[in-house]
Design a protein around this motif. Structure first.
Motif, PDB file in Angstrom:
ATOM      1  N   VAL A 292       0.849  -1.192   0.000  1.00 14.87           N
ATOM      2  CA  VAL A 292       0.000   0.000   0.000  1.00 14.87           C
ATOM      3  C   VAL A 292       0.882   1.239   0.000  1.00 14.87           C
ATOM      4  N   GLY A 293       0.526   2.224  -0.816  1.00 13.25           N
ATOM      5  CA  GLY A 293       1.323   3.438  -0.941  1.00 13.25           C
ATOM      6  C   GLY A 293       1.329   4.268   0.330  1.00 13.25           C
ATOM      7  N   LEU A 294       2.262   5.212   0.401  1.00 15.51           N
ATOM      8  CA  LEU A 294       2.363   6.125   1.540  1.00 15.51           C
ATOM      9  C   LEU A 294       1.389   7.284   1.364  1.00 15.51           C
ATOM     10  N   ILE A 295       0.971   7.855   2.471  1.00 15.10           N
ATOM     11  CA  ILE A 295       0.089   9.012   2.450  1.00 15.10           C
ATOM     12  C   ILE A 295       0.704  10.117   3.291  1.00 15.10           C
ATOM     13  N   ARG A 296       0.259  11.339   3.081  1.00 13.73           N
ATOM     14  CA  ARG A 296       0.762  12.468   3.850  1.00 13.73           C
ATOM     15  C   ARG A 296      -0.421  13.148   4.532  1.00 13.73           C
ATOM     16  N   CYS A 297      -0.486  12.990   5.836  1.00 10.63           N
ATOM     17  CA  CYS A 297      -1.582  13.595   6.584  1.00 10.63           C
ATOM     18  C   CYS A 297      -1.189  13.693   8.053  1.00 10.63           C
ATOM     19  N   ASP A 298      -2.047  14.296   8.830  1.00 11.70           N
ATOM     20  CA  ASP A 298      -1.851  14.425  10.269  1.00 11.70           C
ATOM     21  C   ASP A 298      -2.235  13.099  10.924  1.00 11.70           C
ATOM     22  N   GLN A 299      -1.274  12.450  11.573  1.00 11.74           N
ATOM     23  CA  GLN A 299      -1.552  11.130  12.137  1.00 11.74           C
ATOM     24  C   GLN A 299      -2.641  11.188  13.199  1.00 11.74           C
ATOM     25  N   GLY A 300      -2.590  12.177  14.051  1.00 14.36           N
ATOM     26  CA  GLY A 300      -3.605  12.280  15.097  1.00 14.36           C
ATOM     27  C   GLY A 300      -5.010  12.428  14.517  1.00 14.36           C
ATOM     28  N   ILE A 325     -11.823  -3.360   8.965  1.00 17.55           N
ATOM     29  CA  ILE A 325     -11.101  -2.185   8.470  1.00 17.55           C
ATOM     30  C   ILE A 325     -10.020  -2.689   7.516  1.00 17.55           C
ATOM     31  N   SER A 326     -10.112  -2.295   6.263  1.00 12.11           N
ATOM     32  CA  SER A 326      -9.193  -2.801   5.249  1.00 12.11           C
ATOM     33  C   SER A 326      -8.530  -1.647   4.506  1.00 12.11           C
ATOM     34  N   THR A 327      -7.350  -1.928   3.963  1.00 17.62           N
ATOM     35  CA  THR A 327      -6.610  -0.929   3.185  1.00 17.62           C
ATOM     36  C   THR A 327      -6.128  -1.577   1.898  1.00 17.62           C
ATOM     37  N   ARG A 328      -6.070  -0.788   0.851  1.00 18.30           N
ATOM     38  CA  ARG A 328      -5.532  -1.268  -0.421  1.00 18.30           C
ATOM     39  C   ARG A 328      -5.265  -0.081  -1.328  1.00 18.30           C
ATOM     40  N   ASN A 329      -4.502  -0.326  -2.381  1.00 23.51           N
ATOM     41  CA  ASN A 329      -4.266   0.702  -3.392  1.00 23.51           C
ATOM     42  C   ASN A 329      -5.477   0.800  -4.298  1.00 23.51           C
ATOM     43  N   PHE A 330      -5.731   2.004  -4.788  1.00 24.69           N
ATOM     44  CA  PHE A 330      -6.863   2.227  -5.691  1.00 24.69           C
ATOM     45  C   PHE A 330      -6.396   3.158  -6.804  1.00 24.69           C
ATOM     46  N   ASP A 331      -6.431   2.667  -8.024  1.00 24.57           N
ATOM     47  CA  ASP A 331      -6.052   3.466  -9.189  1.00 24.57           C
ATOM     48  C   ASP A 331      -7.303   3.939  -9.906  1.00 24.57           C
ATOM     49  N   LEU A 332      -7.429   5.244 -10.070  1.00 21.14           N
ATOM     50  CA  LEU A 332      -8.579   5.823 -10.758  1.00 21.14           C
ATOM     51  C   LEU A 332      -8.132   6.297 -12.136  1.00 21.14           C
ATOM     52  N   ARG A 339     -19.967  11.883  -4.270  1.00 24.59           N
ATOM     53  CA  ARG A 339     -20.857  12.708  -3.455  1.00 24.59           C
ATOM     54  C   ARG A 339     -20.864  14.159  -3.918  1.00 24.59           C
ATOM     55  N   GLY A 340     -20.982  14.357  -5.243  1.00 25.91           N
ATOM     56  CA  GLY A 340     -21.084  15.692  -5.802  1.00 25.91           C
ATOM     57  C   GLY A 340     -19.775  16.414  -5.998  1.00 25.91           C
ATOM     58  N   LYS A 341     -18.638  15.771  -5.706  1.00 25.68           N
ATOM     59  CA  LYS A 341     -17.335  16.395  -5.887  1.00 25.68           C
ATOM     60  C   LYS A 341     -16.539  15.625  -6.930  1.00 25.68           C
ATOM     61  N   ALA A 342     -15.757  16.366  -7.725  1.00 25.54           N
ATOM     62  CA  ALA A 342     -14.955  15.742  -8.778  1.00 25.54           C
ATOM     63  C   ALA A 342     -13.685  15.155  -8.169  1.00 25.54           C
ATOM     64  N   MET A 343     -13.518  13.860  -8.296  1.00 24.76           N
ATOM     65  CA  MET A 343     -12.330  13.167  -7.787  1.00 24.76           C
ATOM     66  C   MET A 343     -11.371  12.966  -8.961  1.00 24.76           C
ATOM     67  N   PRO A 344     -10.197  13.620  -8.949  1.00 22.53           N
ATOM     68  CA  PRO A 344      -9.289  13.533 -10.089  1.00 22.53           C
ATOM     69  C   PRO A 344      -8.739  12.126 -10.288  1.00 22.53           C
ATOM     70  N   ALA A 345      -8.353  11.844 -11.513  1.00 20.27           N
ATOM     71  CA  ALA A 345      -7.698  10.567 -11.798  1.00 20.27           C
ATOM     72  C   ALA A 345      -6.354  10.526 -11.077  1.00 20.27           C
ATOM     73  N   GLY A 346      -5.935   9.346 -10.686  1.00 19.57           N
ATOM     74  CA  GLY A 346      -4.656   9.214 -10.003  1.00 19.57           C
ATOM     75  C   GLY A 346      -4.626   7.997  -9.093  1.00 19.57           C
ATOM     76  N   ARG A 347      -3.574   7.941  -8.277  1.00 19.20           N
ATOM     77  CA  ARG A 347      -3.378   6.826  -7.354  1.00 19.20           C
ATOM     78  C   ARG A 347      -3.829   7.241  -5.955  1.00 19.20           C
ATOM     79  N   TYR A 348      -4.580   6.349  -5.326  1.00 22.13           N
ATOM     80  CA  TYR A 348      -5.120   6.624  -3.997  1.00 22.13           C
ATOM     81  C   TYR A 348      -4.896   5.418  -3.083  1.00 22.13           C
ATOM     82  N   VAL A 349      -4.884   5.702  -1.796  1.00 22.02           N
ATOM     83  CA  VAL A 349      -4.956   4.654  -0.784  1.00 22.02           C
ATOM     84  C   VAL A 349      -6.403   4.615  -0.300  1.00 22.02           C
ATOM     85  N   LEU A 350      -7.012   3.453  -0.391  1.00 24.07           N
ATOM     86  CA  LEU A 350      -8.413   3.290  -0.010  1.00 24.07           C
ATOM     87  C   LEU A 350      -8.496   2.633   1.367  1.00 24.07           C
ATOM     88  N   ILE A 351      -9.187   3.296   2.286  1.00 22.82           N
ATOM     89  CA  ILE A 351      -9.451   2.761   3.621  1.00 22.82           C
ATOM     90  C   ILE A 351     -10.947   2.505   3.720  1.00 22.82           C
TER      91      ILE A 351
END
Length: 563
Positions: A292-300, A325-332, A339-351
């Motif tokens: 699973v790829g790395l993410i950049r966010c506030d751990q807390g 609770i599962s995690t995996r890579n998700f390629d869009l 939910r009404g917002k445009a999600m750009p193409a790219g690589r994501y981590v799915l939780i």
């Protein structure tokens, strides 16, 4: 056929006019006395079958149209329909039959032909009914509910069938769903702005409450009869501060301290706490994806998101169940709507957080992320759990979606962008509860704050530590003080949101006049929001409200001691 008089021409044999008389040759007319053509003339001719009826192109256009078309008569009776209309409405005898009851009555009022009572109802309708020429949105009964937009044509008087009119039906379900999602998104944004403004004002009040409690605690030590009362006030103020932080999380205005994380490690560290939170009657299963790829966010904040979703799942399973609770890579591969917002193409981590609970009814599904909305009993929750999840995911740059079936369970999906960069640090904030150390000083501090309680407390706190403090209520007053070149300022402590000139503008003005002055910005808004308005500066620190006396003194000491 009656329909052909007002929808297409009568079908006939174009090769022979209807009033033509068949031509017959008299006996022997085909005989010839001449030689050479006898065989050709005497060869028997095969009888022709009945002439093929010509297909009227108007009927083809009607029957094969991609839009539903029907002809309706008195009492909204369906006289004729094409295949697209039948696919939507079925083989109903009347137009209103497949509709929900509310929309049936609306159409009865709109088309009251032949019924005096309905005409009177239409005249009494408040608000007045739509014109028959206006498009009408109706909903078809059944699950899931489908929406159809109807367009009615002009009335045509046909002798045999009476007055009829055409109706065109277009499936509007997708458009209405998108409009609903857009309205919901705009409402959430508006509520977020309101929550952020309220949180900012509360932070000023809480800063003063906590600060004055700290000043009182300097005189009332443990053992004093007032000590417990003061501590009780401070503890409740701190609880209020936590509530305000949740509001800021929903409004995406809280301070985040992002760093590169491995989501599998975060879940491993959180597993023990998760099991304690959900209880012994619920099975917890963690399913880690490979590579699973790395993410950049506030751990807390990420841990807060997962805990809130786990608590929400627990409350949906009062008799026990299972949380996965599962995690995996998700390629869009291409952008899509979430939910009404445009999600750009790219690589994501799915939780994914999946439960076997009661599920979420469709009628409240769009409201579950609103602050203070809850289906729990009074006193069982603040209604900020999922609102906090929504705000943190949005501020982190991720996307949040859910699937739910009543009686089956709910799955929340969090999409976080994969962090591609390999270098780059994160600036540390001055917001910490410092360890015991010398926090005194003798430097000169210019304190700019428009809220009197916050300014008075901060000035007293810093003077108690030995600093010389010059107070200013506005940015303009601070610039007037700096006009005197004999006044030496070592540190500027300024609020960000003030009437007139704001904090970021004041910082830029002071940098142009005295570039050696160090700066601490204090605000109830997020550090990211402030830094968007101030150019990057190594000497600029940030202290979020509400802060305690020790946090303020520590921030000042750290900034003044920095090279």
């Amino acid at each position: 056929m009656v329909l052909q008089r007002w929808f297409g021409r009568p079908q006939r044999d174009e090769a022979q006019p209807p009033d033509a008389t068949p031509q017959t040759e008299p006996p022997g007319a085909g005989a010839s006395d001449g030689a050479g053509s006898h065989a050709e003339r005497t060869e028997p001719v095969a009888e022709a079958g009945p002439p093929a009826a010509a297909v009227d192109p108007t009927d083809l256009l009607f029957d094969r149209a991609p839009v539903g078309i029907a002809v309706i008569g008195e009492g909204l009776r369906v006289v004729r329909r094409n295949a697209a209309f039948e696919a939507t409405f079925g083989s109903c005898e009347h137009l209103i039959e497949p509709l929900i009851e509310e929309d049936r009555e609306a159409l009865r009022i709109l088309f009251p032909e032949g019924t005096a009572g309905r005409r009177e109802a239409a005249a009494r309708a408040d608000p007045p009914p739509l014109s028959p020429r206006d498009p009408v949105e109706v909903r078809l009964a059944g699950e899931p509910v489908r929406a159809v937009e109807l367009f009615f044509g002009e009335t045509i008087d046909v002798a045999a069938d009476g007055p009829v009119r055409t109706v065109y039906a277009m499936d509007a379900t997708k458009r209405i769903n998108l409009e609903t999602q857009m309205i919901q998104s705009q409402k959430m944004q508006a509520v977020g702005q309101l929550a952020g403004g309220v949180a900012h004002d509360f932070n000023n009040l809480l800063t003063a409450m906590i600060g004055y409690c700290d000043l009182l605690l300097l005189r009332h030590r443990p053992g004093d009869q007032s000590f417990a009362d003061i501590m009780q006030v401070k503890q409740n103020a701190s609880r209020a501060a936590n509530l305000v932080r949740q509001l800021l999380a929903f409004s995406r205005q809280q301070t985040l301290r992002p760093r590169v994380l491995d989501i599998s490690e975060v879940l491993s560290e959180l597993a023990h706490l998760l099991r304690r939170v959900i209880g012994e009657t619920i099975e917890l299963r963690l399913d880690y994806g490979r590579d699973v790829g790395l993410i950049r966010c506030d751990q807390g904040q990420l841990e807060q998101v997962i805990l809130n979703l786990a608590v929400n799942a627990r409350d949906a399973m009062p008799l026990g169940g299972r949380v996965v609770i599962s995690t995996r890579n998700f390629d869009l591969p291409k952008p899509q709507q979430i939910r009404g917002k445009a999600m750009p193409a790219g690589r994501y981590v799915l939780i994914e957080v999946d439960d076997t609970g009661t599920g979420i009814p469709e009628d409240i599904r769009e409201r579950i992320f609103e602050p203070f909305f809850t289906t729990k009993a009074v006193g069982s929750g603040t209604g900020l759990g999922l609102a906090t999840v929504y705000g943190i995911v949005e501020q982190t740059g991720g996307f949040l979606d859910l699937d739910s079936r009543v009686g089956v369970g709910t799955t929340f999906r969090i999409y976080l962008p994969v962090h591609e960069a390999t270098t780059g640090g994160v600036q540390k904030s001055a917001q910490k509860e410092p360890a015991a150390r010398d926090l005194t000083g003798a430097e000169t501090i210019l304190l700019v704050e428009d809220e009197d309680p916050v300014r008075v407390f901060s000035a007293r706190a810093l003077r108690n530590k030995g600093y010389e403090v010059i107070e200013a209520r506005t940015a303009e007053a601070a610039l007037d003080i700096l006009e005197d070149e004999e006044v030496q300022i070592d540190l500027l402590v300024t609020d960000v949101v003030m009437p007139g000139m704001d904090g970021p503008t004041l910082v830029r003005e002071i940098r142009q006049r005295r570039g050696d002055i160090k700066v601490i910005c204090i605000s109830g808004y997020s550090e990211d929001t402030i830094r968007e308005r101030i150019e990057a500066d190594e000497d600029l620190a940030f202290l979020s409200k509400p802060f305690s006396l020790k946090q303020l003194a520590s921030a000042v000491k750290d900034v003044l001691a920095a090279d």
